[in-house]
Design a protein around this motif. Sequence first.
Motif, mmCIF file in Angstrom:
data_model
loop_
_atom_site.group_PDB
_atom_site.id
_atom_site.type_symbol
_atom_site.label_atom_id
_atom_site.label_comp_id
_atom_site.label_asym_id
_atom_site.label_seq_id
_atom_site.Cartn_x
_atom_site.Cartn_y
_atom_site.Cartn_z
ATOM 1 N N ASN A 1 0.830 -1.199 0.000
ATOM 2 C CA ASN A 1 0.000 0.000 0.000
ATOM 3 C C ASN A 1 0.868 1.255 0.000
ATOM 4 O O ASN A 1 1.974 1.256 0.532
ATOM 5 N N PHE A 2 0.311 2.309 -0.546
ATOM 6 C CA PHE A 2 1.040 3.573 -0.624
ATOM 7 C C PHE A 2 0.730 4.504 0.543
ATOM 8 O O PHE A 2 1.594 5.226 1.029
ATOM 9 N N GLU A 3 -0.549 4.481 0.967
ATOM 10 C CA GLU A 3 -0.975 5.417 2.005
ATOM 11 C C GLU A 3 -0.467 4.968 3.374
ATOM 12 O O GLU A 3 0.053 3.867 3.518
ATOM 13 N N GLN A 4 -0.607 5.817 4.369
ATOM 14 C CA GLN A 4 0.027 5.570 5.665
ATOM 15 C C GLN A 4 -0.969 5.240 6.775
ATOM 16 O O GLN A 4 -0.734 5.548 7.945
ATOM 17 N N LEU B 1 3.376 2.749 -10.094
ATOM 18 C CA LEU B 1 2.040 2.570 -10.661
ATOM 19 C C LEU B 1 2.053 1.931 -12.043
ATOM 20 O O LEU B 1 1.218 1.095 -12.357
ATOM 21 N N GLY B 2 2.998 2.349 -12.892
ATOM 22 C CA GLY B 2 3.031 1.861 -14.261
ATOM 23 C C GLY B 2 4.002 0.716 -14.471
ATOM 24 O O GLY B 2 4.842 0.415 -13.611
ATOM 25 N N ASN C 1 6.189 -0.663 -2.511
ATOM 26 C CA ASN C 1 5.924 -0.002 -3.798
ATOM 27 C C ASN C 1 5.931 1.513 -3.711
ATOM 28 O O ASN C 1 5.400 2.187 -4.589
ATOM 29 N N GLY C 2 6.567 2.054 -2.677
ATOM 30 C CA GLY C 2 6.610 3.495 -2.510
ATOM 31 C C GLY C 2 5.576 3.974 -1.512
ATOM 32 O O GLY C 2 4.694 3.222 -1.096
ATOM 33 N N MET C 3 5.681 5.238 -1.124
ATOM 34 C CA MET C 3 4.776 5.767 -0.105
ATOM 35 C C MET C 3 4.214 7.123 -0.513
ATOM 36 O O MET C 3 4.852 7.892 -1.234
ATOM 37 N N GLN C 4 2.995 7.366 -0.071
ATOM 38 C CA GLN C 4 2.268 8.585 -0.384
ATOM 39 C C GLN C 4 3.077 9.841 -0.073
ATOM 40 O O GLN C 4 3.020 10.822 -0.813
#
Length: 317
Positions: A133-136, A193-194, A182-185
């Motif tokens: 997930n990206f969000e925290q 994403l791509g 996959n990275g963070m917000q």
Amino acid sequence: MSQTLSQLLNKSPSAHPRALVVGNGINRYRPKDQRPKDQRPKKLHADQANGINAWDEMLVHLWRAHRGDEVASIPVGIALTEFYDALDLISNKPNKQLQKEFCDLMASWQPQCQHQRLIAWAEANNTPVLTTNFEQTLAKSHQLRLHHLQAKHFTDFYPWSSYFAKAPIASPTEEFAIWHINGMQRYARSVRLGLSHYMGAVDRARDILHQGHLGGGFKKALKEHWRGNSTWLNILLHNELVFIGLGLESNEIFLRWLLIERAKLYKAFPERRREAYYVYAGEPISQGHRLFLEAVGVTVLHQSDYEALYEAPWAEH
């Protein structure tokens, strides 16, 4: 009947440290008393505080905003990652702006009971948490702070040595912290994403795993101070893994490739092998999905309902 997640988590401690790998299912889950009638958990949307909570719906939202087309869903014949690349190609805005807009859609997301309980369990059991997930929301559930294990080499494009915890840690594999695969917000450029994003992540991970040698080089990865020692890659290779709320389907290219590399490592060095479990509820997974998971050494455990994933195991803490 297959083993339950509660039984798995409460069995005698493994000889190797465990880690949870958490996907977007935890954001989509709602307790029974909060669900609309005749609506199954996997189809639920988040409440108003959380806004859109499915990556495909968020990308369709961006497509409409940039193209004006009334696309109802991701069309058949194009992967989710390719859909983002298509959007990037037709948009007049730079890629980093699209990533920021995507992150802005998650700005109001707030942790729910399932986030709080899972993180409380992980912290109490000193268990690392990896998330796609990206969000925290997981970090917010316990007011965790961002730390950098290698601050000197920090990059907001690949913050792989950055984690959320109450205080700095010394060992990724043996101490509780939350790591974003996959990275963070917080760092919009880091969000994968791509398809091109994922290919870049594969190149970076391959260089770390194999020290730039395409033919292998796993011996280097077994040394105490290998290049990935301070990243979440160390957890993925050296911990027992429990996947929860994660599709792990064919469009999750980066993580599936990492599981293939993990399995190759264990094939070359059987003594390094660590168990892994894919725990899910709902409709049975496809034959191909199961074949892949079993081939990379992941045991598939089907649960009776979503409560067995997001309530019972953590409420017993």
